[in-house]
Design a protein around this motif. Sequence first.
Motif, short mmCIF file in Angstrom:
data_model
loop_
_atom_site.label_atom_id
_atom_site.label_comp_id
_atom_site.label_asym_id
_atom_site.label_seq_id
_atom_site.Cartn_x
_atom_site.Cartn_y
_atom_site.Cartn_z
N LEU A 111 0.83 -1.20 0.00
CA LEU A 111 0.00 0.00 0.00
C LEU A 111 0.86 1.26 0.00
O LEU A 111 0.57 2.22 -0.72
CB LEU A 111 -0.95 0.00 1.20
CG LEU A 111 -1.89 1.20 1.31
CD1 LEU A 111 -2.82 1.27 0.10
CD2 LEU A 111 -2.70 1.11 2.60
N THR A 112 1.93 1.25 0.76
CA THR A 112 2.83 2.40 0.82
C THR A 112 3.46 2.68 -0.54
O THR A 112 3.50 3.83 -0.99
CB THR A 112 3.94 2.17 1.87
OG1 THR A 112 3.33 1.96 3.15
CG2 THR A 112 4.88 3.36 1.96
N ILE A 113 3.92 1.65 -1.22
CA ILE A 113 4.53 1.83 -2.55
C ILE A 113 3.49 2.34 -3.54
O ILE A 113 3.74 3.28 -4.30
CB ILE A 113 5.18 0.52 -3.03
CG1 ILE A 113 6.41 0.19 -2.16
CG2 ILE A 113 5.58 0.62 -4.51
CD1 ILE A 113 6.97 -1.20 -2.38
N GLY A 114 2.31 1.73 -3.54
CA GLY A 114 1.25 2.18 -4.44
C GLY A 114 0.87 3.63 -4.20
O GLY A 114 0.72 4.42 -5.15
N THR A 115 0.76 4.01 -2.95
CA THR A 115 0.40 5.39 -2.60
C THR A 115 1.53 6.35 -2.97
O THR A 115 1.28 7.45 -3.48
CB THR A 115 0.08 5.50 -1.10
OG1 THR A 115 -0.93 4.55 -0.78
CG2 THR A 115 -0.43 6.88 -0.75
N ALA A 139 0.73 12.12 4.58
CA ALA A 139 -0.53 11.52 4.14
C ALA A 139 -0.38 10.03 3.83
O ALA A 139 -1.31 9.26 4.07
CB ALA A 139 -1.07 12.26 2.92
N VAL A 140 0.78 9.61 3.31
CA VAL A 140 1.02 8.18 3.07
C VAL A 140 0.95 7.44 4.41
O VAL A 140 0.34 6.39 4.53
CB VAL A 140 2.37 7.94 2.36
CG1 VAL A 140 2.75 6.47 2.38
CG2 VAL A 140 2.30 8.44 0.92
N LEU A 157 -9.77 7.82 2.44
CA LEU A 157 -10.67 8.93 2.78
C LEU A 157 -10.06 9.87 3.81
O LEU A 157 -10.11 11.10 3.66
CB LEU A 157 -12.02 8.40 3.27
CG LEU A 157 -12.90 7.76 2.20
CD1 LEU A 157 -14.13 7.13 2.84
CD2 LEU A 157 -13.30 8.78 1.14
N VAL A 158 -9.46 9.31 4.85
CA VAL A 158 -8.84 10.14 5.88
C VAL A 158 -7.64 10.91 5.30
O VAL A 158 -7.49 12.11 5.51
CB VAL A 158 -8.42 9.28 7.10
CG1 VAL A 158 -7.63 10.10 8.10
CG2 VAL A 158 -9.65 8.68 7.77
N ALA A 159 -6.81 10.22 4.52
CA ALA A 159 -5.65 10.86 3.91
C ALA A 159 -6.08 11.92 2.89
O ALA A 159 -5.44 12.97 2.78
CB ALA A 159 -4.74 9.83 3.25
N PHE A 167 -7.10 15.05 4.75
CA PHE A 167 -5.88 15.69 5.24
C PHE A 167 -5.15 16.39 4.10
O PHE A 167 -4.72 17.54 4.23
CB PHE A 167 -4.96 14.66 5.91
CG PHE A 167 -3.59 15.21 6.19
CD1 PHE A 167 -3.38 16.09 7.24
CD2 PHE A 167 -2.52 14.88 5.38
CE1 PHE A 167 -2.12 16.63 7.47
CE2 PHE A 167 -1.26 15.41 5.60
CZ PHE A 167 -1.06 16.28 6.66
N ARG A 168 -4.98 15.70 2.97
CA ARG A 168 -4.26 16.28 1.83
C ARG A 168 -4.92 17.55 1.31
O ARG A 168 -4.25 18.53 1.03
CB ARG A 168 -4.18 15.27 0.67
CG ARG A 168 -3.04 14.35 0.73
CD ARG A 168 -2.94 13.56 -0.59
NE ARG A 168 -2.00 12.49 -0.44
CZ ARG A 168 -2.32 11.23 -0.22
NH1 ARG A 168 -3.57 10.86 -0.15
NH2 ARG A 168 -1.38 10.32 -0.09
N TYR A 169 -6.24 17.51 1.15
CA TYR A 169 -6.93 18.68 0.60
C TYR A 169 -6.71 19.89 1.51
O TYR A 169 -6.35 20.97 1.05
CB TYR A 169 -8.43 18.42 0.42
CG TYR A 169 -9.13 19.58 -0.23
CD1 TYR A 169 -8.95 19.84 -1.58
CD2 TYR A 169 -9.94 20.44 0.50
CE1 TYR A 169 -9.56 20.93 -2.19
CE2 TYR A 169 -10.55 21.52 -0.10
CZ TYR A 169 -10.36 21.77 -1.44
OH TYR A 169 -10.97 22.84 -2.03
#
Length: 173
Positions: free
Chosen positions: A60-64, A99-100, A140-142, A145-147
């Motif tokens: 998941l970390t690599i994909g993100t 965010a990751v 959704l949470v990330a 936060f990102r926005y």
Amino acid sequence: MPSRTQKLLAKVPGPLRPFVVQHRSLVKFLVVGGSCFLLTLVINYGLKLTVCQNKPVVALTIGTAVSTVFSYILNRQWSFRSEGSHKEALPFFVVSAIAVGVNDVPLWISRYVFDLHKPHVSNFTQEVSDFLSGMIIGTLVAMAFRYWAMKKFVFTNTRADSSADVESPARVH
């Protein structure tokens, strides 16, 4: 001759047009996010089903992380239409790195705090749990936060969409 934006806006149902025009950077951000979600999903499961079978958080970390680079390009050029130099690159990647981590936390909790992995649960339960906690809740949470962080700390000097690019919702048919 109508612009691409005007053509697309004309296809939005009438009652939604004022919202889309008023919140166009949010709408663009969500389109970029949806594209990056799909990219993350493909990379995550590509890795998870091959070289990272026992390392779902790494997959998941690599994909993100990969989709974050794609996200930077699209958000800079389209969502926030940043002016000037690439001075926002460093804060963008700092916010994105945080965010990751935010995205990974729900998956890590479901796997290693709640033990929702084999042999404690079935393979089906593990995969549903991974998808819901990592790809849905984490994303959704990330995303929220990102926005917030992108508008507050990264793309602080953005130009507004010009009137030539977007017309008043009442004038678009």
